[in-house]
Design a protein around this motif. Sequence first.
Motif, mmCIF file in Angstrom:
data_model
loop_
_atom_site.group_PDB
_atom_site.id
_atom_site.type_symbol
_atom_site.label_atom_id
_atom_site.label_comp_id
_atom_site.label_asym_id
_atom_site.label_seq_id
_atom_site.Cartn_x
_atom_site.Cartn_y
_atom_site.Cartn_z
ATOM 1 N N GLY A 17 0.800 -1.219 0.000
ATOM 2 C CA GLY A 17 0.000 0.000 0.000
ATOM 3 C C GLY A 17 0.828 1.260 0.000
ATOM 4 N N ALA A 18 2.143 1.125 0.253
ATOM 5 C CA ALA A 18 3.026 2.281 0.318
ATOM 6 C C ALA A 18 4.471 1.797 0.214
ATOM 7 C CB ALA A 18 2.812 3.042 1.624
ATOM 8 N N LEU A 19 5.387 2.753 0.146
ATOM 9 C CA LEU A 19 6.826 2.466 0.144
ATOM 10 C C LEU A 19 7.474 3.309 1.238
ATOM 11 C CD1 LEU A 19 9.443 1.263 -1.208
ATOM 12 C CD2 LEU A 19 9.518 3.376 -2.565
ATOM 13 N N ILE A 20 8.319 2.671 2.062
ATOM 14 C CA ILE A 20 9.090 3.409 3.068
ATOM 15 C C ILE A 20 10.566 3.130 2.816
ATOM 16 C CG2 ILE A 20 9.576 3.769 5.506
ATOM 17 C CD1 ILE A 20 6.757 2.880 6.162
ATOM 18 N N VAL A 21 11.308 4.189 2.512
ATOM 19 C CA VAL A 21 12.750 4.107 2.276
ATOM 20 C C VAL A 21 13.455 4.352 3.607
ATOM 21 C CG1 VAL A 21 14.714 5.069 1.026
ATOM 22 C CG2 VAL A 21 12.457 4.959 -0.079
ATOM 23 N N VAL A 22 14.370 3.456 3.972
ATOM 24 C CA VAL A 22 15.045 3.536 5.274
ATOM 25 C C VAL A 22 16.560 3.535 5.083
ATOM 26 C CG1 VAL A 22 15.329 2.461 7.536
ATOM 27 C CG2 VAL A 22 13.128 2.312 6.371
ATOM 28 N N GLY A 23 17.204 4.663 5.401
ATOM 29 C CA GLY A 23 18.657 4.724 5.410
ATOM 30 C C GLY A 23 19.305 4.619 4.049
ATOM 31 N N SER A 24 18.779 5.334 3.055
ATOM 32 C CA SER A 24 19.367 5.263 1.716
ATOM 33 C C SER A 24 19.302 6.614 1.019
ATOM 34 C CB SER A 24 18.656 4.223 0.861
ATOM 35 O OG SER A 24 19.184 4.207 -0.454
ATOM 36 N N SER A 25 20.352 6.928 0.265
ATOM 37 C CA SER A 25 20.340 8.122 -0.579
ATOM 38 C C SER A 25 19.729 7.813 -1.943
ATOM 39 C CB SER A 25 21.763 8.644 -0.776
ATOM 40 O OG SER A 25 22.546 7.704 -1.503
ATOM 41 N N LEU A 26 19.510 6.530 -2.242
ATOM 42 C CA LEU A 26 18.983 6.070 -3.536
ATOM 43 C C LEU A 26 19.801 6.639 -4.698
ATOM 44 C CD1 LEU A 26 15.084 6.278 -3.050
ATOM 45 C CD2 LEU A 26 16.640 4.382 -2.565
ATOM 46 N N ILE A 35 4.729 7.593 -0.250
ATOM 47 C CA ILE A 35 6.130 7.280 0.018
ATOM 48 C C ILE A 35 6.577 7.966 1.298
ATOM 49 C CG2 ILE A 35 8.506 7.527 -0.833
ATOM 50 C CD1 ILE A 35 7.252 7.592 -3.696
ATOM 51 N N GLY A 36 7.300 7.232 2.134
ATOM 52 C CA GLY A 36 7.919 7.807 3.319
ATOM 53 C C GLY A 36 9.420 7.597 3.253
ATOM 54 N N VAL A 37 10.184 8.535 3.804
ATOM 55 C CA VAL A 37 11.641 8.440 3.811
ATOM 56 C C VAL A 37 12.152 8.651 5.232
ATOM 57 C CG1 VAL A 37 13.806 9.497 3.051
ATOM 58 C CG2 VAL A 37 11.922 9.208 1.418
ATOM 59 N N ILE A 38 12.993 7.737 5.696
ATOM 60 C CA ILE A 38 13.689 7.877 6.984
ATOM 61 C C ILE A 38 15.179 7.840 6.676
ATOM 62 C CG2 ILE A 38 14.099 6.900 9.264
ATOM 63 C CD1 ILE A 38 11.409 5.442 9.004
ATOM 64 N N ASN A 39 15.857 8.970 6.850
ATOM 65 C CA ASN A 39 17.283 9.042 6.517
ATOM 66 C C ASN A 39 17.895 10.294 7.120
ATOM 67 O OD1 ASN A 39 19.606 8.041 5.287
ATOM 68 N ND2 ASN A 39 19.269 9.162 3.388
ATOM 69 N N ARG A 40 19.121 10.178 7.613
ATOM 70 C CA ARG A 40 19.800 11.364 8.155
ATOM 71 C C ARG A 40 20.162 12.344 7.053
ATOM 72 N NH1 ARG A 40 21.090 11.567 13.376
ATOM 73 N NH2 ARG A 40 21.404 9.653 14.587
ATOM 74 N N GLY A 41 20.645 11.835 5.945
ATOM 75 C CA GLY A 41 21.073 12.683 4.847
ATOM 76 C C GLY A 41 20.012 12.792 3.776
ATOM 77 N N ARG A 54 17.641 10.789 -2.851
ATOM 78 C CA ARG A 54 17.268 11.111 -4.229
ATOM 79 C C ARG A 54 15.768 10.885 -4.427
ATOM 80 N NH1 ARG A 54 19.939 7.830 -9.295
ATOM 81 N NH2 ARG A 54 19.452 9.272 -11.003
ATOM 82 N N GLY A 55 15.087 11.910 -4.948
ATOM 83 C CA GLY A 55 13.659 11.801 -5.206
ATOM 84 C C GLY A 55 12.787 12.045 -3.992
ATOM 85 N N GLU A 56 13.367 12.529 -2.883
ATOM 86 C CA GLU A 56 12.556 12.679 -1.665
ATOM 87 C C GLU A 56 11.489 13.762 -1.805
ATOM 88 O OE1 GLU A 56 15.221 15.655 1.154
ATOM 89 O OE2 GLU A 56 15.300 13.512 1.504
ATOM 90 N N GLU A 57 11.614 14.616 -2.834
ATOM 91 C CA GLU A 57 10.553 15.603 -3.061
ATOM 92 C C GLU A 57 9.251 14.917 -3.484
ATOM 93 O OE1 GLU A 57 12.549 14.907 -6.986
ATOM 94 O OE2 GLU A 57 13.226 15.287 -4.923
ATOM 95 N N ARG A 58 9.334 13.654 -3.901
ATOM 96 C CA ARG A 58 8.146 12.884 -4.268
ATOM 97 C C ARG A 58 7.506 12.214 -3.058
ATOM 98 N NH1 ARG A 58 8.588 11.457 -10.028
ATOM 99 N NH2 ARG A 58 10.577 12.226 -10.839
#
Length: 334
Positions: free
Chosen positions: A272-281, A300-306, A309-313
């Motif tokens: 139902g969704a995508l969660i990116v964890v710890g990646s700059s992609l 889309i959710g993003v968990i990352n310190r830095g 790529r594409g996090e504006e989406r």
Amino acid sequence: MTRSSDRPISFEPSTISEDHPAYATHQAAIRSVQRVIDDRAPYQNVQVASTGIGQLLRLKPLILTGAGMSTDSGIPDYRGPKGSLRHSRPMTYQEFLHDDAARHRYWARSFVGWQHMYDATPHVGHDIISRWNASGVISGVVTQNVDGLHQRSQDSIDAQLGHNTEPGRVIALHGSMDEIECLVCGVKENREAFGIRLHEANAGVADDWHITEADINPDGDARIPQRWVDEFTMVQCLNCGSDKLKPTVVYFGEVVPRQRKESISALLESSGALIVVGSSLAVMSSYRILLEADRNRKPIGVINRGPTRGEERATFRWHTGVQQALEWLDEKIS
């Protein structure tokens, strides 16, 4: 908007000449290695981001992890503030295949550095994701990491629960360091058994080869003196005698197997969704997963310190450490 750049990074020069048939592919791989994600999307309130990603967990998301997932286990990343790209770069597939000296250098470095990766253990964040996977909170895990920590964690959690998570729910996008394959005859060998053969071949010579954790690279090799490379003895394939032996990982300049990409697309379709964890992609093979989720209108959710790529989406962007974020989320949903 997140922007990537191909900033020159100081490391070993290319070993593939311009007149070699593989030169163009090799250079494209080098550009992928050099890609640095410079900018990040506008700041998002921490409470909004964390609560929002918690809501995404109700949608049975796919979890996509990167090197930031393994740093808490002591395995360095490529592109972080202390990443290995600041002093060296990984070898391309074209170099590994066509340059005997470069391949010998890789195995000398791996001989010294692999034990550090082998000794690393999953942290609590890995175990949280594994419990979510076993209980069906998430649809599955795709990891860019080749350290095998997600699978080791999943096996451990399944044993604790007396439950076998469905095969294919943990996919290593770029393969695993756990096996060695012969590029001539295709025979595979367990990495631990292969390591024993390497130690036997270098008995005595390598007794004084000691490095610090700072010398380790994320793909299991290490920065070592040229003298050690010259003294190192490589072993051959047990079946055909070739020394063209390679870990079963996807190198820069190598293509992810089609069946693996299809399996990931199927997992994403059921999510139902995508969660990116710890990646700059930063590499296209992982960034493509985010693009596919966005194209199919999955949040889309993003968990990352830095920056990623594409996090504006992404609908939600939580800029924080991986382990602490996963612990917080696990407490909220339980």
